[in-house]
Every structure is written in C-alpha cells, then in structure tokens.
Design an enzyme around this catalytic site. Sequence first.
Site, PDB file in Angstrom:
ATOM      1  N   GLN A 269       0.846  -1.193   0.000  1.00 48.27           N
ATOM      2  CA  GLN A 269       0.000   0.000   0.000  1.00 48.27           C
ATOM      3  C   GLN A 269       0.883   1.245   0.000  1.00 48.27           C
ATOM      4  O   GLN A 269       1.579   1.496   0.973  1.00 48.27           O
ATOM      5  CB  GLN A 269      -0.844  -0.055   1.277  1.00 48.27           C
TER       6      GLN A 269
ATOM      7  N   SER B 240       1.873   6.711   2.222  1.00 54.36           N
ATOM      8  CA  SER B 240       2.719   7.674   2.937  1.00 54.36           C
ATOM      9  C   SER B 240       3.941   8.098   2.116  1.00 54.36           C
ATOM     10  O   SER B 240       4.490   7.304   1.349  1.00 54.36           O
ATOM     11  CB  SER B 240       3.221   7.071   4.248  1.00 54.36           C
TER      12      SER B 240
ATOM     13  N   SER C 296       4.773  -1.150   3.759  1.00 52.73           N
ATOM     14  CA  SER C 296       4.889  -2.501   4.320  1.00 52.73           C
ATOM     15  C   SER C 296       4.918  -3.546   3.208  1.00 52.73           C
ATOM     16  O   SER C 296       4.104  -3.489   2.285  1.00 52.73           O
ATOM     17  CB  SER C 296       3.701  -2.820   5.225  1.00 52.73           C
TER      18      SER C 296
ATOM     19  N   GLU D 108      -8.609  -1.292   7.311  1.00 50.21           N
ATOM     20  CA  GLU D 108      -7.383  -1.426   8.104  1.00 50.21           C
ATOM     21  C   GLU D 108      -7.647  -1.114   9.579  1.00 50.21           C
ATOM     22  O   GLU D 108      -7.037  -1.687  10.472  1.00 50.21           O
ATOM     23  CB  GLU D 108      -6.305  -0.479   7.546  1.00 50.21           C
TER      24      GLU D 108
HETATM   25  C1  FAD Z   1       4.640  -0.497  11.085  1.00 51.99           C
HETATM   26  C2  FAD Z   1       4.198   0.542  10.114  1.00 51.99           C
HETATM   27  C3  FAD Z   1       3.699   0.148   8.895  1.00 51.99           C
HETATM   28  C4  FAD Z   1       3.310   1.110   7.961  1.00 51.99           C
HETATM   29  N1  FAD Z   1       2.873   0.678   6.741  1.00 51.99           N
HETATM   30  C5  FAD Z   1       2.519   1.597   5.813  1.00 51.99           C
HETATM   31  C6  FAD Z   1       2.110   1.165   4.509  1.00 51.99           C
HETATM   32  O1  FAD Z   1       2.076  -0.032   4.211  1.00 51.99           O
HETATM   33  N2  FAD Z   1       1.795   2.100   3.604  1.00 51.99           N
HETATM   34  C7  FAD Z   1       1.819   3.444   3.882  1.00 51.99           C
HETATM   35  O2  FAD Z   1       1.478   4.223   3.025  1.00 51.99           O
HETATM   36  N3  FAD Z   1       2.228   3.885   5.108  1.00 51.99           N
HETATM   37  C8  FAD Z   1       2.571   2.986   6.071  1.00 51.99           C
HETATM   38  N4  FAD Z   1       2.993   3.408   7.311  1.00 51.99           N
HETATM   39  C9  FAD Z   1       3.124   4.836   7.566  1.00 51.99           C
HETATM   40  C10 FAD Z   1       2.049   5.413   8.473  1.00 51.99           C
HETATM   41  O3  FAD Z   1       0.813   5.460   7.823  1.00 51.99           O
HETATM   42  C11 FAD Z   1       2.525   6.792   8.913  1.00 51.99           C
HETATM   43  O4  FAD Z   1       3.701   6.610   9.669  1.00 51.99           O
HETATM   44  C12 FAD Z   1       1.485   7.524   9.743  1.00 51.99           C
HETATM   45  O5  FAD Z   1       0.393   7.897   8.953  1.00 51.99           O
HETATM   46  C13 FAD Z   1       2.080   8.770  10.439  1.00 51.99           C
HETATM   47  O6  FAD Z   1       2.712   9.580   9.515  1.00 51.99           O
HETATM   48  P1  FAD Z   1       4.220  10.115   9.757  1.00 51.99           P
HETATM   49  O7  FAD Z   1       5.062   8.937  10.098  1.00 51.99           O
HETATM   50  O8  FAD Z   1       4.597  10.929   8.588  1.00 51.99           O
HETATM   51  O9  FAD Z   1       4.121  10.998  11.065  1.00 51.99           O
HETATM   52  P2  FAD Z   1       3.613  12.500  11.135  1.00 51.99           P
HETATM   53  O10 FAD Z   1       2.371  12.655  10.322  1.00 51.99           O
HETATM   54  O11 FAD Z   1       4.751  13.408  10.851  1.00 51.99           O
HETATM   55  O12 FAD Z   1       3.224  12.591  12.669  1.00 51.99           O
HETATM   56  C14 FAD Z   1       4.206  12.713  13.688  1.00 51.99           C
HETATM   57  C15 FAD Z   1       3.472  12.847  15.024  1.00 51.99           C
HETATM   58  O13 FAD Z   1       2.650  14.030  15.016  1.00 51.99           O
HETATM   59  C16 FAD Z   1       1.291  13.683  15.303  1.00 51.99           C
HETATM   60  N5  FAD Z   1       0.390  14.536  14.502  1.00 51.99           N
HETATM   61  C17 FAD Z   1       0.509  14.825  13.183  1.00 51.99           C
HETATM   62  N6  FAD Z   1      -0.513  15.607  12.786  1.00 51.99           N
HETATM   63  C18 FAD Z   1      -1.298  15.786  13.871  1.00 51.99           C
HETATM   64  C19 FAD Z   1      -2.522  16.500  14.102  1.00 51.99           C
HETATM   65  N7  FAD Z   1      -3.141  17.170  13.110  1.00 51.99           N
HETATM   66  N8  FAD Z   1      -3.057  16.458  15.352  1.00 51.99           N
HETATM   67  C20 FAD Z   1      -2.449  15.781  16.356  1.00 51.99           C
HETATM   68  N9  FAD Z   1      -1.284  15.104  16.194  1.00 51.99           N
HETATM   69  C21 FAD Z   1      -0.724  15.101  14.978  1.00 51.99           C
HETATM   70  C22 FAD Z   1       1.146  12.237  14.914  1.00 51.99           C
HETATM   71  O14 FAD Z   1       0.098  11.602  15.641  1.00 51.99           O
HETATM   72  C23 FAD Z   1       2.512  11.676  15.278  1.00 51.99           C
HETATM   73  O15 FAD Z   1       2.537  11.371  16.658  1.00 51.99           O
HETATM   74  C24 FAD Z   1       3.380   2.484   8.266  1.00 51.99           C
HETATM   75  C25 FAD Z   1       3.866   2.886   9.528  1.00 51.99           C
HETATM   76  C26 FAD Z   1       4.274   1.923  10.436  1.00 51.99           C
HETATM   77  C27 FAD Z   1       4.790   2.363  11.759  1.00 51.99           C
END
Ligand code: FAD
Length: 385
Positions: free
Chosen positions: A136, A139, A171, A254
Amino acid sequence: MSHLTGSGRRDVLRDDLSAYAASFEAWLASRPAELVAAARPLPVYAERVAVTSELMRALFDEGWARYGWPEQVGGLGGGILHRAAMWEALARHGVAAMALFEHLEILAPTLVAMGDAGFVAGTLPRFLRGEERWSQGFSEPEAGSDLASLRTRAVAADGGYLITGRKIWTSWARYATWCLVLARTGPPESRHRGLTAFAVDLRSPGVEVRAIEQANGTDELAEVTFDEVAVGPERIVGELGGGWGVAMHILAHERGTFAWFRHNFLYRQLLETVETGTPAADRLLGDALLDLAAVRASSHLGLHAHASGAALGPKAAFVKLLLGASEQSVNDWALASDPDLAVGPPDDEAAARRQDYLFSRIVTVYGGSQQMQLDTIAKQILRLP
Ligand SMILES: Cc1cc2nc3c(=O)[nH]c(=O)nc-3n(C[C@H](O)[C@H](O)[C@H](O)COP(=O)(O)OP(=O)(O)OC[C@H]3O[C@@H](n4cnc5c(N)ncnc54)[C@H](O)[C@@H]3O)c2cc1C
C-alpha cells in the site's frame, strides 16, 4: 480441490457458515504439513513469508481461502464471515502470525469493490494463492498524517499515465509484486480532491524498492521510488480523481475489520506464553485479556454490521485504538514475564517473540496514528468543535 468434490458440496459450504467452519476444522485437525510449518516460530522474515505463502497456496487449492470472495474474481462466493471463520480457526490451530497475508484483509476488499473487473479477476486469485503479494503506497516523507498533501504525481501519457514520486514505510513492498499507489492527478493545490489510486506492478521499469531494516531486525518496511513508471488506464482503482475515497475505503478496513483478523493472532500469542508467565505479572495478564476482550467485542460488531451491508465509516477509529492498545498490553505482559525479551541476538529461540514485542511499540502509528484516530472520533463522531 480435493475436499470440495462437486458443485453441490461447494454450494453447501458457501451457504452454510457452520458447515464451512466444521469442514475447515476437520481439515486443520488432519494437520496438513503447510499448517504445521506455519505454526512454528519463524524469526527469519523471508522464511516466514515463504512458509505462509505455502500455507496460502494449500488454503487456496483446497478451496478454503476462496470462500468469502465473489465467483467473478476467482472466489467461491459467501461473505466476510467465511473469511473471519477461516482466520480465527488458523489462529486456534497455532498460527500466531500471517505476516503479509493479513494484508489481504486490508487491500483486497477495496480491489474487489472498486478495481477494474477484468484486472481484479486476473490478479486476485494469485493474491489469495500466495503467489503474488500487494503493498500500500500512501505515505511519503512529507505526507503521513496529512496524506492529502502527497506529491507523487501521475501525468497522462500515451493513453495511460506516468507515475513519479517517492513512497515510504511501504509494508511488504520488498516481497510484493503490486503496490496500490495514491498519486496526484489534479493540480498541486488540489489536496484530497486531486488524487487517483493506481495498481502499479513493482517489476515495471522505473521502480526501485529499498528495504528499511526495522529495530526488530525485519525488513518488512521499504522506501519505493517511481521514475516515470508507465501504467495503463485499467490499473486505475476507483475513478480518476476518486483516490481519496479509495484510500478511505482501505483505511476503514485497516482500522475496522482487520482488527478482528489480527486480534485472533494476538490471542494466540498470549496463549503461547501464558505457561511461562510469572505471578508478579498477573495484573498485566489481566489487562491484556481485558483489552483483547474489548477489541474482540468492538470488531465483532463492526464485522457483523459490515457483513449485513453497512459501511465501516469513522467508527473504525475506535476499533483501531483498541487494537493498538491490546497489541501493546499483550506484549507488555510478555516482557514482564521475560525481561530478556526486549534485547538479544536475532536468531536465538526467543527471536520471533522479540520481533513481536518490538513491533508492538509502533502499532499505534500504522493506518493513521493514535492521535489521528482520536481526531477522527472527536470531529466525525462526537462532532466536537
Ligand atoms: C509499522 C508501520 C507500517 C506502515 N505501513 C505503511 C504502509 O504499508 N503504507 C503506507 O502508506 N504507510 C505505512 N505506514 C506509515 C504510516 O501510515 C505513517 O507513519 C502515519 O500515517 C504517520 O505519519 P508520519 O510517520 O509521517 O508521522 P507525522 O504525520 O509526521 O506525525 C508525527 C506525530 O505528530 C502527530 N500529529 C501529526 N498531525 C497531527 C494532528 N493534526 N493532530 C495531532 N497530532 C498530529 C502524529 O500523531 C505523530 O505522533 C506504516 C507505519 C508503520 C509504523
């Protein structure tokens, strides 16, 4: 299909869930070699993938994994409750993880509901049979919680599209043949209105997959770059410009129904370590059991509502919160029972459990972080200002 002799038998298993569950139970009780192999702890991730692929092949060839999917796309009919029964029974028979095959329950419902019928009919059987896997691609380095700001773009060319951009935390991309890529087809400022979902063959020229080794030693996550990767129009999932709806359909699964499938494996993990627990950790065991009961009850409601035709909607955010909490409390209890669990070599006897423990620390992030689930509940369910 050795167990499914004749279409009359197939009709019974399709129309009568208890008959399906009883027949599947009998097959599992015969201890097929593929089940025995997948029920062992497998610390080497590539080996885990290979062994679960073999189990998927057996489940498909015997017919079990084809129930719950429409006949037009290679299934044998029936509904999501067939699949729920299959995954629950597998966990009961010792399978504590299905690695990337749990992904079926996240992506395949959307592919079937919104994908090009001919394309899905050609690919879904290979997904179900463990021959091809999906990932998928949502991100990006600058677009996680704020998914609508993503920059990967798809430009119309030669009757199809050329996709260019960079995805991260994808993933299972390292093991996958396909990636469902969310790309911008509208102008840069179009936010969620200008996105389209594409099924991209990861073997295409211009695709590069770089595995990201996680703290637990696995290479489940990857960074995927696309450099003018050509895709045909039949690879659009949903409508042109309708990618946001596709992504929300996937995320609802999901966060919602997937919790049902996943919690069975967590319960299995808990049972496998219960013998070694120390009395001092009993309170944590109690917490883990309560959390699992909460996720079981809430995901069961969602599963049955969905089976009766209801959309999953924002309520799935509750279920995702409960799933994250229970995955962590099951593993908190495991750590309290075995303080060496968090640190150790990658190939000792405890390695598979250690991987699960370390993975549990990040489960409140995938599928949308815990804070984003709370945000959805506040805005879309409680209607808070
Ligand atoms: C094990 C794992 C598997 C994954 N698999 C996939 C996959 O298969 N495909 C895919 O596309 N992505 C995948 N991801 C990515 C995942 O969807 C993102 O990590 C997630 O959406 C958070 O985005 P970010 O890491 O950019 O953090 P950010 O968006 O930068 O967030 C950082 C922190 O700020 C907080 N935050 C951000 N905005 C706000 C807000 N408006 N209000 C309050 N708090 C906020 C968040 O909660 C977080 O704690 C995976 C992640 C993990 C850990």
